[in-house]
Design an enzyme around this catalytic site. Structure first.
Site, PDB file in Angstrom:
ATOM      1  N   HIS A 107       9.468   6.757  -9.224  1.00 41.94           N
ATOM      2  CA  HIS A 107       8.452   7.799  -9.156  1.00 41.94           C
ATOM      3  C   HIS A 107       9.023   9.138  -8.702  1.00 41.94           C
ATOM      4  CE1 HIS A 107       5.080   4.557  -8.665  1.00 41.94           C
ATOM      5  NE2 HIS A 107       5.656   4.539  -9.853  1.00 41.94           N
TER       6      HIS A 107
ATOM      7  N   PHE B 260       8.100  -1.373  -6.340  1.00 39.20           N
ATOM      8  CA  PHE B 260       9.298  -0.597  -6.037  1.00 39.20           C
ATOM      9  C   PHE B 260       9.195   0.878  -6.426  1.00 39.20           C
ATOM     10  CE2 PHE B 260      10.746  -4.899  -7.629  1.00 39.20           C
ATOM     11  CZ  PHE B 260      10.596  -5.509  -6.389  1.00 39.20           C
ATOM     12  N   CYS B 261       8.013   1.441  -6.336  1.00 40.94           N
ATOM     13  CA  CYS B 261       7.801   2.841  -6.730  1.00 40.94           C
ATOM     14  C   CYS B 261       8.346   3.106  -8.126  1.00 40.94           C
ATOM     15  CB  CYS B 261       8.405   3.800  -5.707  1.00 40.94           C
ATOM     16  SG  CYS B 261       7.588   3.735  -4.100  1.00 40.94           S
ATOM     17  N   ALA B 262       8.197   2.108  -8.979  1.00 36.90           N
ATOM     18  CA  ALA B 262       8.572   2.223 -10.391  1.00 36.90           C
ATOM     19  C   ALA B 262       7.571   1.382 -11.180  1.00 36.90           C
ATOM     20  CB  ALA B 262       9.997   1.731 -10.621  1.00 36.90           C
TER      21      ALA B 262
ATOM     22  N   CYS C 255       2.552  -0.195  -4.760  1.00 27.56           N
ATOM     23  CA  CYS C 255       3.947  -0.290  -4.344  1.00 27.56           C
ATOM     24  C   CYS C 255       4.027  -0.981  -2.991  1.00 27.56           C
ATOM     25  CB  CYS C 255       4.556   1.108  -4.278  1.00 27.56           C
ATOM     26  SG  CYS C 255       6.312   1.127  -3.990  1.00 27.56           S
TER      27      CYS C 255
END
Length: 459
Positions: free
Chosen positions: A129, A375-377, A395
């Protein structure tokens, strides 16, 4: 002027000494165990060398660029020498600038604020992100997740060929995925970008701690990374690369340090002459401790020998992947396949387990710290899990109860400070949990899976 610098113990370079390597944590089943920190991709433990260097400098602390006193002058020299150290570590070109920021996220938001008018940005949905979201004021083209490195290049070339060739354009790409650890074809993507008149920024947050990064060799325009992933404390980051867009942009923050002169006008307003150097985007009192810690980490990794560190990490990667492959219930997540080169970041799911439950059991019963979540993805993990892009899930905050299917994964990550024993304990724990189940009962509390107090599982 010089500050005492801690000597690198060349006899202990694999693994490198890090803070916390002897910390013990309690187990719900009784007793204590040395903590196995296997969440390097979130924040790597600080190198002991870095901590020692900072401690040696601390008595000499003074204001930077502000004072005439000895300590201020010494601190200013330290700050600017750190900039040169980072430039050398990254293989910067003579005309490049090194701007100190708070983090990778801050670095990429700074670059986003410096984009020329009507700039078009191309970014893969696979990005963290920090590099997926900053481009709010630009025209953004989101590229689908490729399944091979060659497909990544082909996808970018097609997208660039369809754009307006006369406007500015920027490509943003990761060097190593924070989810799969896979290395991206950065040099080839840079060549494709430049062939179509675009520039490219490399998110090296997961690459720089594990692998040499050379701006000139990779032929990228900018590199961004964070200190806290490069074995330095929190609170500092770097944006390094071409100076022209940064010099032409309004200062990222308006304030002292970014301005050369400020004068009142006859009409009551003020005229400001802004710096054209890196100081233009470094307003306010700088984080000299954070900057120095990054420089110290760069020196430590270079002196330890990146070639040897990479070779040892690859042995750990092979050991983890081979160990997980022996557990049929485990599925390792990958974009590019088993043969893709990667750093020490591996994500997986376990059939029959809620990912948060599994991670909680690793911590509570084995003293192993990993990460679970998206995982902020989020787009990438959902693609890899085969879930709908609109599915809920946050997340690190799964909504499923223990035993229920979750929309998240488990990530184990390691690096230059990881002892062999931590890897062996992790693999043993995975095998035991899958084969025998958790020895404790767990519940969901505030979105996290946690052990029930005093409630052992009935095995």
């Amino acid at each position: 002027m010089s500050v005492p610098t801690a000597a690198l113990d060349s006899s202990v370079c694999a693994p490198l000494p890090v803070l916390g390597q002897n910390v013990t944590v309690p187990l719900v089943t009784g007793g204590e165990v040395t903590y196995a920190a296997l969440d390097y991709a979130a924040s790597a433990p600080a190198l002991q060398r870095v901590w020692d260097d900072v401690a040696a400098y601390a008595p000499y602390y003074g204001s930077v660029h502000r004072g005439a006193g000895y300590l201020s002058q010494l601190s200013t020299d330290l700050f600017e020498n750190s900039r040169r150290t980072v430039a050398e570590f990254l293989g910067c070109r003579a005309e490049d600038q090194v701007v100190f920021t708070r983090s990778t996220t801050d670095s990429l938001n700074l670059l986003a604020a410096a984009l020329p008018a009507d700039c078009q940005v191309f970014v893969y949905e696979t990005e963290h992100h920090a590099s997926l979201l900053p481009w709010r004021d630009a025209r953004v083209t989101y590229l689908d997740a490729p399944r091979t490195p060659a497909q990544a290049v082909e996808t970018l070339e097609r997208a660039l060929a369809d754009r307006d060739p006369y406007g500015p354009a920027l490509v943003c790409v990761t060097g190593a995925s924070n989810v799969t650890g896979e290395l991206w074809p950065v040099r080839e993507l840079a060549a494709a970008a430049h062939a179509h008149g675009a520039r490219i920024v490399l998110d090296a947050a997961q690459l720089a701690p594990h692998h040499p990064v050379d701006i000139a060799e990779l032929d990228v325009d900018w590199v961004a990374f964070s200190g806290h992933k490069l074995y330095a404390p929190f609170g500092s980051g770097v944006l390094a690369g071409r100076a022209d867009w940064l010099r032409a942009a309004e200062p990222y923050l308006a304030g002292g340090g970014a301005s050369r002169t400020v004068a009142r006008r006859a009409d009551g307003g003020v005229d400001v002459d802004w710096h054209t150097t890196a100081a233009r985007h470094e307003a306010g009192s700088p984080n000299v401790i954070g900057v120095y810690s990054i420089a110290s980490a760069c020196k430590a990794l270079t002196e330890a020998g990146f070639e040897g560190l990479v070779a040892r990490e690859q042995e750990l990667v092979s050991r983890v992947r081979e160990g997980l492959a022996e557990v049929p219930e485990v599925r390792v997540l990958s974009l590019f396949g088993d043969d893709a080169p990667r750093v020490g970041v591996i994500s997986f799911v376990v059939r029959g387990w809620n990912s948060s439950h599994f991670a909680a059991a690793l911590s509570a019963e084995y003293g192993i710290g990993v990460r679970d979540g998206l995982f902020c993805a989020h787009p990438l993990v959902r693609t890899l899990l085969g879930s709908d892009p609109q599915d809920p899930g946050e997340c690190g905050a799964p909504e499923a109860e223990p035993g229920e299917r979750s929309l998240n994964a488990i990530r184990v990550s390691f690096g230059a400070g990881t002892p062999d024993e931590h890897i062996d304990r992790f693999l043993r724990a995975v095998s035991e949990l899958v084969r025998e189940g958790a020895r404790w009962n767990y519940r969901t509390e505030d979105g996290r899976c946690v052990p029930d107090r005093g409630e052992a599982a009935q095995l």
